[in-house]
Design an enzyme around this catalytic site. Structure first.
Site, PDB file in Angstrom:
ATOM      1  NE  ARG A 237      -4.042   0.427   0.990  1.00 19.09           N
ATOM      2  CZ  ARG A 237      -5.241   0.693   0.455  1.00 19.09           C
ATOM      3  NH1 ARG A 237      -5.748  -0.114  -0.471  1.00 19.09           N
ATOM      4  NH2 ARG A 237      -5.918   1.744   0.821  1.00 19.09           N
TER       5      ARG A 237
ATOM      6  CG  ASP B  74      -4.313   8.873   2.206  1.00 18.60           C
ATOM      7  OD1 ASP B  74      -5.383   8.659   1.591  1.00 18.60           O
ATOM      8  OD2 ASP B  74      -4.103   9.925   2.849  1.00 18.60           O
TER       9      ASP B  74
ATOM     10  CG  HIS C 195      -8.941   4.496  11.272  1.00 12.54           C
ATOM     11  ND1 HIS C 195      -9.842   4.357  10.253  1.00 12.54           N
ATOM     12  CD2 HIS C 195      -9.682   4.514  12.405  1.00 12.54           C
ATOM     13  CE1 HIS C 195     -11.066   4.281  10.749  1.00 12.54           C
ATOM     14  NE2 HIS C 195     -11.005   4.370  12.053  1.00 12.54           N
TER      15      HIS C 195
ATOM     16  CB  CYS D 129       8.049  -0.772  19.751  1.00 10.93           C
ATOM     17  SG  CYS D 129       8.677  -2.175  20.685  1.00 10.93           S
TER      18      CYS D 129
HETATM   19  N1  APR Z   1     -15.469  11.588  -3.571  1.00  9.00           N
HETATM   20  C1  APR Z   1     -16.199  11.361  -2.433  1.00  9.00           C
HETATM   21  N2  APR Z   1     -16.529  10.105  -2.001  1.00  9.00           N
HETATM   22  C2  APR Z   1     -16.127   9.063  -2.766  1.00  9.00           C
HETATM   23  C3  APR Z   1     -15.386   9.234  -3.958  1.00  9.00           C
HETATM   24  C4  APR Z   1     -15.053  10.569  -4.352  1.00  9.00           C
HETATM   25  N3  APR Z   1     -14.356  10.830  -5.452  1.00  9.00           N
HETATM   26  N4  APR Z   1     -15.139   7.994  -4.490  1.00  9.00           N
HETATM   27  C5  APR Z   1     -15.712   7.085  -3.637  1.00  9.00           C
HETATM   28  N5  APR Z   1     -16.316   7.720  -2.611  1.00  9.00           N
HETATM   29  C6  APR Z   1     -17.037   7.149  -1.467  1.00  9.00           C
HETATM   30  C7  APR Z   1     -17.661   5.783  -1.707  1.00  9.00           C
HETATM   31  O1  APR Z   1     -18.956   5.917  -2.257  1.00  9.00           O
HETATM   32  C8  APR Z   1     -17.713   5.211  -0.299  1.00  9.00           C
HETATM   33  O2  APR Z   1     -18.925   5.591   0.356  1.00  9.00           O
HETATM   34  O3  APR Z   1     -16.094   6.935  -0.449  1.00  9.00           O
HETATM   35  C9  APR Z   1     -16.540   5.893   0.412  1.00  9.00           C
HETATM   36  C10 APR Z   1     -15.348   4.987   0.707  1.00  9.00           C
HETATM   37  O4  APR Z   1     -15.769   4.049   1.650  1.00  9.00           O
HETATM   38  P1  APR Z   1     -14.736   2.984   2.262  1.00  9.00           P
HETATM   39  O5  APR Z   1     -13.935   2.400   1.203  1.00  9.00           O
HETATM   40  O6  APR Z   1     -15.549   2.105   3.129  1.00  9.00           O
HETATM   41  O7  APR Z   1     -13.736   3.868   3.136  1.00  9.00           O
HETATM   42  P2  APR Z   1     -13.910   4.449   4.611  1.00  9.00           P
HETATM   43  O8  APR Z   1     -15.295   4.894   4.870  1.00  9.00           O
HETATM   44  O9  APR Z   1     -12.843   5.427   4.807  1.00  9.00           O
HETATM   45  O10 APR Z   1     -13.610   3.145   5.502  1.00  9.00           O
HETATM   46  C11 APR Z   1     -13.533   3.308   6.878  1.00  9.00           C
HETATM   47  O11 APR Z   1     -12.688   1.105   7.180  1.00  9.00           O
HETATM   48  O12 APR Z   1     -11.440  -0.275   6.032  1.00  9.00           O
HETATM   49  C12 APR Z   1     -11.457   0.433   7.157  1.00  9.00           C
HETATM   50  O13 APR Z   1      -9.742   1.427   8.387  1.00  9.00           O
HETATM   51  C13 APR Z   1     -10.328   1.416   7.142  1.00  9.00           C
HETATM   52  O14 APR Z   1     -10.407   3.780   7.512  1.00  9.00           O
HETATM   53  C14 APR Z   1     -11.062   2.713   6.873  1.00  9.00           C
HETATM   54  C15 APR Z   1     -12.425   2.472   7.455  1.00  9.00           C
END
Ligand code: APR
Length: 247
Positions: free
Chosen positions: A77, A111, A126, A134
């Site tokens: 990643r 990120d 997170h 450690c």
């Molecule tokens: N702009 C805004 N939103 C977007 C875009 C964009 N260009 N592209 C995708 N999305 C939305 C998607 O529709 C989705 O609802 O972003 C969201 C991403 O969701 P996840 O992948 O579930 O990410 P996140 O909500 O940050 O996950 C929460 O879960 O996996 C764990 O620790 C990890 O921090 C993460 C946590």
């Protein structure tokens, strides 16, 4: 900038944005999607690594069972992330931190793109993919791009693990408490690019709303939070957030 989008911002949101002093922003993987960072969910699919769903490889159980496998996933990643740049959404949020008396950014993202865009005093709910910790003394070490990552703690000699909150783990001590505190102070709360299913992060907009904040979601898809939001802006963060630059 696609002019067609300008109407998505209501007069109410413009007014509140123009007069706000304390703004909250909760971000998720979606805010980095336009920078090329794959999201975990959204679009009906979830990330998989070497046949393992990502929430298996990035879990507390896997750290105990096979730490090298966990590092392999995070090293992969990190390599993906290294050349990627902040997009207009990150840049706009960084500008808000200069514009408003108080602008707190809670991010679920590991990120580092908010920081690369110039955002400061982030509440990293997170952790960060650019840090190791450690297993024993919890000393934290920065992981620099293009540098060989250490496996061992220079302070106590035990092994290092990614300084990221893994599935089955609590948030960093104090992070949620601080975030929940800040969430009660905001007049305006933006929820940007999160599927809003992972708690306790997804609870922050609810805390803000209960404390009187106007909650605005930015996401191409509806989420479980859409129903409690005062305003839902359907679309990409990198296209929608810059629309507020002129307000
Ligand atoms: N702009 C805004 N939103 C977007 C875009 C964009 N260009 N592209 C995708 N999305 C939305 C998607 O529709 C989705 O609802 O972003 C969201 C991403 O969701 P996840 O992948 O579930 O990410 P996140 O909500 O940050 O996950 C929460 O879960 O996996 C764990 O620790 C990890 O921090 C993460 C946590």
């Amino acid at each position: 900038m696609p002019e067609v989008l300008t109407h998505v911002i209501s007069a109410e949101l413009r007014e509140r944005f123009a007069s706000a002093k304390n703004v909250l922003v909760l971000t998720g993987a979606g805010v980095s999607a336009e920078s090329g960072v794959p999201t975990f969910r959204g679009g009906g699919k979830t990330a998989v690594w070497k046949g393992m769903p990502f929430d298996v490889v990035s879990s507390a159980t896997m750290v105990k069972r096979d730490l090298p496998a966990v590092w392999e996933w995070f090293d992969y990643r990190r390599k993906l992330l290294q050349p990627l740049q902040p997009n207009p959404a990150h840049l706009e949020i960084a500008r808000w931190q200069e514009r408003f008396e108080q602008c707190t950014v809670f991010t679920q993202n590991i990120d580092g793109l908010h920081q690369k865009a110039g955002s400061r005093d982030m509440i990293e709910l997170h952790g960060s993919i650019w840090r190791a910790r450690c297993l024993t003394c919890h000393a934290q070490f920065e992981i620099l791009p293009d540098e060989v990552r250490d496996d061992t703690c220079v302070d106590c000699g035990d092994r290092l693990r990614p300084d990221v909150v893994l599935f089955g783990e609590m948030l960093p001590p104090g992070a949620f408490e601080l975030a929940a505190d800040r969430a009660t102070e905001g007049e305006l709360c933006f929820v940007v690019g999160t599927s809003a299913i992972v708690y306790p992060a997804a609870g922050l907009p609810e805390i803000a709303r209960a404390a009187g904040a106007y909650v605005c979601e930015v996401n191409p898809e509806r989420t479980p939070l859409s129903g409690i939001c005062d305003e839902v802006l359907t679309g990409k963060a990198g296209e929608i957030l810059p629309l507020l630059a002129g307000v």
